[in-house]
Design a protein around this motif. Sequence first.
Motif, PDB file in Angstrom:
ATOM      1  N   GLU A   1       0.745  -1.346  -0.043  1.00 30.09           N
ATOM      2  CA  GLU A   1       0.050   0.009   0.002  1.00 30.09           C
ATOM      3  C   GLU A   1       0.770   1.375   0.040  1.00 30.09           C
ATOM      4  O   GLU A   1       0.254   2.210  -0.338  1.00 30.09           O
ATOM      5  CB  GLU A   1      -1.023  -0.027   1.010  1.00 30.09           C
ATOM      6  CG  GLU A   1      -1.963  -1.164   1.166  1.00 30.09           C
ATOM      7  CD  GLU A   1      -2.615  -1.206   2.406  1.00 30.09           C
ATOM      8  OE1 GLU A   1      -3.993  -1.202   2.430  1.00 30.09           O
ATOM      9  OE2 GLU A   1      -2.113  -1.458   3.492  1.00 30.09           O
ATOM     10  N   LEU A   2       2.024   1.169   0.317  1.00 32.86           N
ATOM     11  CA  LEU A   2       2.979   2.405   0.253  1.00 32.86           C
ATOM     12  C   LEU A   2       3.867   2.327  -0.518  1.00 32.86           C
ATOM     13  O   LEU A   2       5.072   2.960  -0.691  1.00 32.86           O
ATOM     14  CB  LEU A   2       3.691   2.574   1.830  1.00 32.86           C
ATOM     15  CG  LEU A   2       2.650   2.929   2.907  1.00 32.86           C
ATOM     16  CD1 LEU A   2       3.490   2.798   4.098  1.00 32.86           C
ATOM     17  CD2 LEU A   2       1.871   4.271   2.438  1.00 32.86           C
ATOM     18  N   SER A   3       3.679   1.334  -1.781  1.00 34.71           N
ATOM     19  CA  SER A   3       4.616   1.113  -2.835  1.00 34.71           C
ATOM     20  C   SER A   3       3.840   0.727  -3.735  1.00 34.71           C
ATOM     21  O   SER A   3       2.710   0.114  -3.598  1.00 34.71           O
ATOM     22  CB  SER A   3       5.657  -0.289  -2.292  1.00 34.71           C
ATOM     23  OG  SER A   3       6.382   0.305  -1.329  1.00 34.71           O
ATOM     24  N   ASP A   4       4.366   0.844  -5.064  1.00 35.14           N
ATOM     25  CA  ASP A   4       3.657   0.262  -6.123  1.00 35.14           C
ATOM     26  C   ASP A   4       4.644  -0.555  -7.122  1.00 35.14           C
ATOM     27  O   ASP A   4       5.569   0.078  -7.915  1.00 35.14           O
ATOM     28  CB  ASP A   4       2.995   1.543  -7.126  1.00 35.14           C
ATOM     29  CG  ASP A   4       2.562   0.994  -8.207  1.00 35.14           C
ATOM     30  OD1 ASP A   4       2.337  -0.003  -8.566  1.00 35.14           O
ATOM     31  OD2 ASP A   4       1.538   1.837  -8.884  1.00 35.14           O
ATOM     32  N   HIS A   5       4.705  -1.680  -7.068  1.00 35.45           N
ATOM     33  CA  HIS A   5       5.537  -2.529  -7.674  1.00 35.45           C
ATOM     34  C   HIS A   5       5.461  -2.984  -9.026  1.00 35.45           C
ATOM     35  O   HIS A   5       6.081  -3.354  -9.633  1.00 35.45           O
ATOM     36  CB  HIS A   5       5.750  -3.930  -7.009  1.00 35.45           C
ATOM     37  CG  HIS A   5       6.300  -3.870  -5.378  1.00 35.45           C
ATOM     38  ND1 HIS A   5       7.644  -3.437  -5.060  1.00 35.45           N
ATOM     39  CD2 HIS A   5       5.547  -3.895  -4.407  1.00 35.45           C
ATOM     40  CE1 HIS A   5       7.836  -3.615  -3.745  1.00 35.45           C
ATOM     41  NE2 HIS A   5       6.594  -3.774  -3.283  1.00 35.45           N
ATOM     42  N   SER A   6       4.240  -2.162  -9.803  1.00 34.98           N
ATOM     43  CA  SER A   6       4.006  -2.269 -10.966  1.00 34.98           C
ATOM     44  C   SER A   6       4.791  -1.268 -11.697  1.00 34.98           C
ATOM     45  O   SER A   6       5.140  -1.113 -13.257  1.00 34.98           O
ATOM     46  CB  SER A   6       2.588  -2.005 -11.470  1.00 34.98           C
ATOM     47  OG  SER A   6       2.279  -0.762 -11.131  1.00 34.98           O
TER      48      SER A   6
ATOM     49  N   PRO B   1       9.123   1.468  -5.519  1.00 34.62           N
ATOM     50  CA  PRO B   1       8.382   2.715  -6.227  1.00 34.62           C
ATOM     51  C   PRO B   1       7.442   3.314  -5.478  1.00 34.62           C
ATOM     52  O   PRO B   1       6.528   2.752  -4.769  1.00 34.62           O
ATOM     53  CB  PRO B   1       7.944   2.096  -7.609  1.00 34.62           C
ATOM     54  CG  PRO B   1       8.816   0.611  -7.624  1.00 34.62           C
ATOM     55  CD  PRO B   1       8.801   0.232  -6.057  1.00 34.62           C
ATOM     56  N   LEU B   2       6.971   4.753  -5.611  1.00 36.95           N
ATOM     57  CA  LEU B   2       6.112   5.315  -5.003  1.00 36.95           C
ATOM     58  C   LEU B   2       4.921   5.001  -5.456  1.00 36.95           C
ATOM     59  O   LEU B   2       4.712   4.691  -6.901  1.00 36.95           O
ATOM     60  CB  LEU B   2       6.245   6.728  -4.919  1.00 36.95           C
ATOM     61  CG  LEU B   2       7.672   7.347  -4.245  1.00 36.95           C
ATOM     62  CD1 LEU B   2       7.508   8.813  -4.346  1.00 36.95           C
ATOM     63  CD2 LEU B   2       7.588   7.025  -2.717  1.00 36.95           C
ATOM     64  N   PRO B   3       3.733   5.023  -4.560  1.00 39.49           N
ATOM     65  CA  PRO B   3       2.193   4.707  -5.224  1.00 39.49           C
ATOM     66  C   PRO B   3       1.890   5.990  -5.791  1.00 39.49           C
ATOM     67  O   PRO B   3       2.520   7.011  -5.630  1.00 39.49           O
ATOM     68  CB  PRO B   3       1.355   4.306  -3.980  1.00 39.49           C
ATOM     69  CG  PRO B   3       2.159   5.145  -2.832  1.00 39.49           C
ATOM     70  CD  PRO B   3       3.710   4.970  -3.065  1.00 39.49           C
TER      71      PRO B   3
ATOM     72  N   SER C   1       7.031   3.671   9.799  1.00 38.95           N
ATOM     73  CA  SER C   1       6.507   4.891   9.953  1.00 38.95           C
ATOM     74  C   SER C   1       6.893   6.026   9.310  1.00 38.95           C
ATOM     75  O   SER C   1       6.143   6.854   8.883  1.00 38.95           O
ATOM     76  CB  SER C   1       6.329   5.207  11.783  1.00 38.95           C
ATOM     77  OG  SER C   1       7.601   5.380  12.252  1.00 38.95           O
ATOM     78  N   ALA C   2       8.270   6.162   9.206  1.00 39.78           N
ATOM     79  CA  ALA C   2       8.884   7.395   8.518  1.00 39.78           C
ATOM     80  C   ALA C   2       8.403   7.250   6.891  1.00 39.78           C
ATOM     81  O   ALA C   2       8.136   8.268   6.312  1.00 39.78           O
ATOM     82  CB  ALA C   2      10.319   7.417   8.474  1.00 39.78           C
ATOM     83  N   ARG C   3       8.357   5.975   6.486  1.00 39.86           N
ATOM     84  CA  ARG C   3       7.677   5.786   4.984  1.00 39.86           C
ATOM     85  C   ARG C   3       6.359   6.391   4.957  1.00 39.86           C
ATOM     86  O   ARG C   3       6.180   6.834   4.048  1.00 39.86           O
ATOM     87  CB  ARG C   3       7.914   4.365   4.856  1.00 39.86           C
ATOM     88  CG  ARG C   3       7.247   4.003   3.140  1.00 39.86           C
ATOM     89  CD  ARG C   3       7.998   4.549   2.192  1.00 39.86           C
ATOM     90  NE  ARG C   3       7.592   4.020   0.917  1.00 39.86           N
ATOM     91  CZ  ARG C   3       8.126   3.920  -0.300  1.00 39.86           C
ATOM     92  NH1 ARG C   3       9.329   4.494  -0.347  1.00 39.86           N
ATOM     93  NH2 ARG C   3       7.444   3.386  -1.245  1.00 39.86           N
ATOM     94  N   ALA C   4       5.701   5.817   5.895  1.00 36.45           N
ATOM     95  CA  ALA C   4       4.206   6.438   5.700  1.00 36.45           C
ATOM     96  C   ALA C   4       3.901   7.739   6.137  1.00 36.45           C
ATOM     97  O   ALA C   4       3.493   8.521   5.168  1.00 36.45           O
ATOM     98  CB  ALA C   4       3.464   5.379   6.795  1.00 36.45           C
TER      99      ALA C   4
ATOM    100  N   ASP D   1       1.130  12.734  -8.386  1.00 34.24           N
ATOM    101  CA  ASP D   1       2.468  12.354  -8.515  1.00 34.24           C
ATOM    102  C   ASP D   1       3.254  12.763  -7.426  1.00 34.24           C
ATOM    103  O   ASP D   1       3.745  13.859  -7.078  1.00 34.24           O
ATOM    104  CB  ASP D   1       2.901  12.868  -9.822  1.00 34.24           C
ATOM    105  CG  ASP D   1       4.501  12.276 -10.273  1.00 34.24           C
ATOM    106  OD1 ASP D   1       4.752  11.437  -9.443  1.00 34.24           O
ATOM    107  OD2 ASP D   1       5.132  12.806 -11.113  1.00 34.24           O
ATOM    108  N   LEU D   2       3.766  11.748  -6.686  1.00 32.59           N
ATOM    109  CA  LEU D   2       4.380  11.718  -5.444  1.00 32.59           C
ATOM    110  C   LEU D   2       5.741  12.112  -5.705  1.00 32.59           C
ATOM    111  O   LEU D   2       6.436  12.665  -4.796  1.00 32.59           O
ATOM    112  CB  LEU D   2       4.265  10.579  -4.508  1.00 32.59           C
ATOM    113  CG  LEU D   2       3.123  10.530  -3.488  1.00 32.59           C
ATOM    114  CD1 LEU D   2       1.909  10.497  -4.303  1.00 32.59           C
ATOM    115  CD2 LEU D   2       3.214   9.453  -2.728  1.00 32.59           C
TER     116      LEU D   2
END
Length: 275
Positions: free
Chosen positions: A60-65, A73-75, A106-109, A153-154
């Motif tokens: 949920e905090l990454s987008d592996h596609s 990768p960032l979502p 937590s820092a990633r979130a 776009d993050l």
Amino acid sequence: MDRRRRDEVLITATELAALLAAGDPVTILDVRWQLTEPDGRDAHERGHIPGAVYVSLEDELSDHSVEGRGRHPLPSGLAVEAAGRRWGIRNGVPVVVYDDWNRAGSARAWWVLSAAGVENVRILDGGLAAWTGALESGPVTPEPGDVAVPHEDLYAGALPTLTADTVMAADTLLDARAPERFLGHVEPIDPVAGHIPGACNAPSTGFLAGDGTFLEEKDLAQLFGDVDDVGAYCGSGVTASVVVAALATLGIDAALFPGSWSEWSSDPTRPVETG
């Protein structure tokens, strides 16, 4: 971007307990993740802060596609908005994120939500270990939230970022990995050992005290002085978020290289330093 104070980035366990005791609205997210145990759902269900919703860093905090952007990768902003609503995040309601390993999850979130434009997100200082109250067990399914995310776009969102083309231009570039990986003595994950030329090693755990809380302002200031134009990276953009958060407590808006070493080292034409 406005400079932030420590209490705009972090919340203590005592402060969180007071919010809950007063019945004040707050969304609590449990982002347990470790390199050796990336799925923290079982740990969450064994015991979590009351009302905390489990968040998967991997799913949920990454987008592996997304290809070519490293191992995490960032979502998209739309994905963050949809996930945030599943987690019960509501417009105007503060969010507290916590983990149980070196503040990485937590820092990633904190970084992802803040980059998407979600306001009033704070990291539980010291993580789950700082919580002295009761724990709940089992899964948590909250009422759906209504959060609206303004940044699609993050990589060009509300927080500064660096790319593989711009990362070496940072005046101060911090590598948050362990010294042995920075030096190139070992590389257990990525295809090449070493670091980005010109980077300084600043392991993310060095920003934390022995109890897992972030170092006090005076101690962080001694480490960094009056730095400007700071960039941070790690293996895949996760633990570097700890560095960004720590510097944010000083009012320093460090830029994250989300793809980090996993993106940099995937291209054999990019220079690599060791030692």
